[in-house]
Design an enzyme around this catalytic site. Sequence first.
Site, PDB file in Angstrom:
ATOM      1  N   ASP A  76     -14.699 -23.147   6.208  1.00 23.86           N
ATOM      2  CA  ASP A  76     -14.549 -23.929   5.006  1.00 23.86           C
ATOM      3  C   ASP A  76     -13.731 -23.045   4.072  1.00 23.86           C
ATOM      4  OD1 ASP A  76     -16.821 -26.184   3.289  1.00 23.86           O
ATOM      5  OD2 ASP A  76     -14.715 -25.690   2.929  1.00 23.86           O
TER       6      ASP A  76
HETATM    7  C1  GLC Z   1     -14.047 -27.795   0.430  1.00 22.10           C
HETATM    8  C2  GLC Z   1     -15.002 -28.582   1.301  1.00 22.10           C
HETATM    9  C3  GLC Z   1     -14.424 -28.963   2.639  1.00 22.10           C
HETATM   10  C4  GLC Z   1     -12.946 -29.242   2.462  1.00 22.10           C
HETATM   11  C5  GLC Z   1     -12.290 -27.926   2.129  1.00 22.10           C
HETATM   12  C6  GLC Z   1     -10.797 -28.089   1.817  1.00 22.10           C
HETATM   13  O1  GLC Z   1     -14.730 -26.773  -0.227  1.00 22.10           O
HETATM   14  O2  GLC Z   1     -16.297 -28.029   1.513  1.00 22.10           O
HETATM   15  O3  GLC Z   1     -15.132 -30.120   3.113  1.00 22.10           O
HETATM   16  O4  GLC Z   1     -12.400 -29.791   3.647  1.00 22.10           O
HETATM   17  O5  GLC Z   1     -12.910 -27.244   1.052  1.00 22.10           O
HETATM   18  O6  GLC Z   1     -10.648 -28.828   0.657  1.00 22.10           O
END
Ligand code: GLC
Length: 748
Positions: free
Chosen positions: A278
């Site tokens: 993430d």
């Molecule tokens: C965010 C989310 C994830 C997302 C990523 C990119 O923090 O937790 O679901 O795809 O970052 O935006």
Amino acid sequence: MKRIDHTRWLSGFRMLLAVLIVCPLFVRSQRAQSEKQESNLRQMKEIEASIEDILGQLTLEEKVAMCHAQSKFSTPGVARLGIPEIWMSDGPHGVRGEINWDNWGYAGWTNDSITAFPALTCLAATFNPALSHAYGSSLGEEARYRKKDVLLGPGVNIYRTPLNGRNFEYMGEDPFLASEMVVPYIKGVQQNGVAACVKHFALNNQEKWRNYVDVKVSDRALHEIYLPAFKAAVEKGNVWAVMGSYNKFRGQYCSHHEFLINTILKGDWAFDGVVITDWGSAHDTREAALYGLDMEMGTGTDGLTTTLTNAYDNYYLANPFLEMLKSGEVPEEVLDDKVRRILRLMFRTNMNPDRGMGRMNNQEHLDVARKVASEGMVLLKNQGRFFPLDPDKEMTVAVIGENATRSMTQGGGSSELKARVEVSPLEGLRQRFPKATFLHSLGYSSGPSVYGRVEPAPYDADSLRQEALAMASKADKVLFIGGLNKSHLQDCEGGDRENLRLPFGQDNLLSEILKVNKNVGVVLISGNAVRMPWVDEVQGILQAWYAGSMAGHALADILSGDVNPSGKLPFTFPETLVENAAHSFGEASYPGIKKDQEYKEGIFVGYRWHETQKIKPLFPFGFGLSYTDFKVSQVKTNAEKYGSNDTVTISFKIENTGVRAGAEVVQVYMGKPDSKIARPTRELKGFQKLDLKPGESQTAEIRIPVSSFRYYNEDISDWALEPGDYSLYVGNASDHAYSTLEIAVSRD
Ligand code: GLC
């Protein structure tokens, strides 16, 4: 003279003819199938050989560079060899607007408006896997057209607490439902040559303290509740990417986790794709190298997820990783495994010459969005057949509530969208009911959806209330369109709700409206359960979700009766928060104490808790009303005794006894009342959605493998089948069975 029995000769001749015709066809189809398998195998072998060939040409630095970001949403290729960059985009409900190279701001492009599909709770509520495939393939086409190689979705974290800010992005509280719905979505996305990235692996069931909370949960609950949808995504959906979650599990960060990734995901499940962090969920170079992380995204040099310009060389899997490789502390084979997976992802996506060109914003996608929205809406109450409203009737309807006009494709965090079209509920109603007069009053208001903070409401609450009451007192009917709104603390990433209530004074406003007009129908636009102190006083209640581009048309489809509601709740609505399992064991269970959290309810999540504890919910999992009525009869199994490798076939007759066409979701729950181990009284093991015209009846079957009755036995760290008697509850909600069947299962 013996009469020749022509009929026997005739039927014999027909049989022979059939065999002569069918047999070659069957042989031909078998041969075609095996030829296809052989060609797939050949193609896979050729790709693997190409991967090895490319690997041998890459320098150490080039290989390391492929394992981490070069910008917010891309990783580098190898220009000198013509190996392309990988471009990613959120999210689960549509392709997010273009983000800047090096920060979270929007790039302001003018060609990135897209179709906003309904939130995944709405999709789950359809209980329609075929529709989930249509959703995924439409979304995948849009991602392909936007030149994205990885779509950062779907999310399948289990709905454990009604406070989780991101429940709207996921597929509910039941692992079987989430598993059945996530597989076709992934196949639909990936048939476009775009990788789905199932997330957030694992145990990311709240937003509060998500960056560091350390979850503890029993092995049994891990395997029976929290992993199944991910396992289905890998083993049945063949998902090409998995996103690690922010939180910890048993002391280790999930994005580089020896047990979750190396042992389970890449070991037991044989996942051959790429594990991506993430954004900012990597925390250690050695762990990232050795515990299964393949691609690091979104890390900030300051440890947060705000990255200083060009700090990508300081990523954990950048220079620090390179140093470890050069010193021999980490063998190069560890790096090569990551790069093989990344190259495999490329051959499936941006180096796949056969993938289509994608499409965007076409009518077909809008039609899919509208069908998912209308098929997912759940009719919770309909006293005196308040719904549907008569589209030919002249009437004055007071539409009260901010959600009648507020954009719901914005907000919510990373899943927010830049929709080319968004039809509001008010707009949809006015178009569908030309003879009615829809007056609108906000009734209450809230600030704009800003990530991470609550903005003040722009209007005076008292004047809004007075205007709404005056309007309601003169109207024939009132439609209260409220709920949550994807602003901070109200169904939004980065924070959890602080209670189960409707925000912005909606409950008080509703109770005042009911004093001046009894004809009130409530439309809830939200992605979570809410308390309903007015539930006995209002006439109708419709759970309408965050329904995307076609929200207003889909709502009008339902409220006019053009579409008969068939949605079923993918999660339980508790009467009060303390009746929810996660909130029944004190702070340690939710939100945790300091950084530690224990899922003390174990496997008893959602209806598993309510049914076992005999706590009557406000509205149960699997529940949803229709404008027509159904009768289910002749429910039976194909046998009484089964072995461990058998499949139980449940057949039944279903009849639409009403005057409108409609669809019913027949659900089968398994229970073992005399079990020697702790079990929920019932667990969903099968369902089928059937469309029936008025007066029509059908016979149907639901097949359930006996192996799905197994429980995870912590003593042997494996699944085990308990022999003996089982009950199968065949009904249309977790708390309602048309009939109960008893069968016996032997271990053989
Ligand atoms: C965010 C989310 C994830 C997302 C990523 C990119 O923090 O937790 O679901 O795809 O970052 O935006």
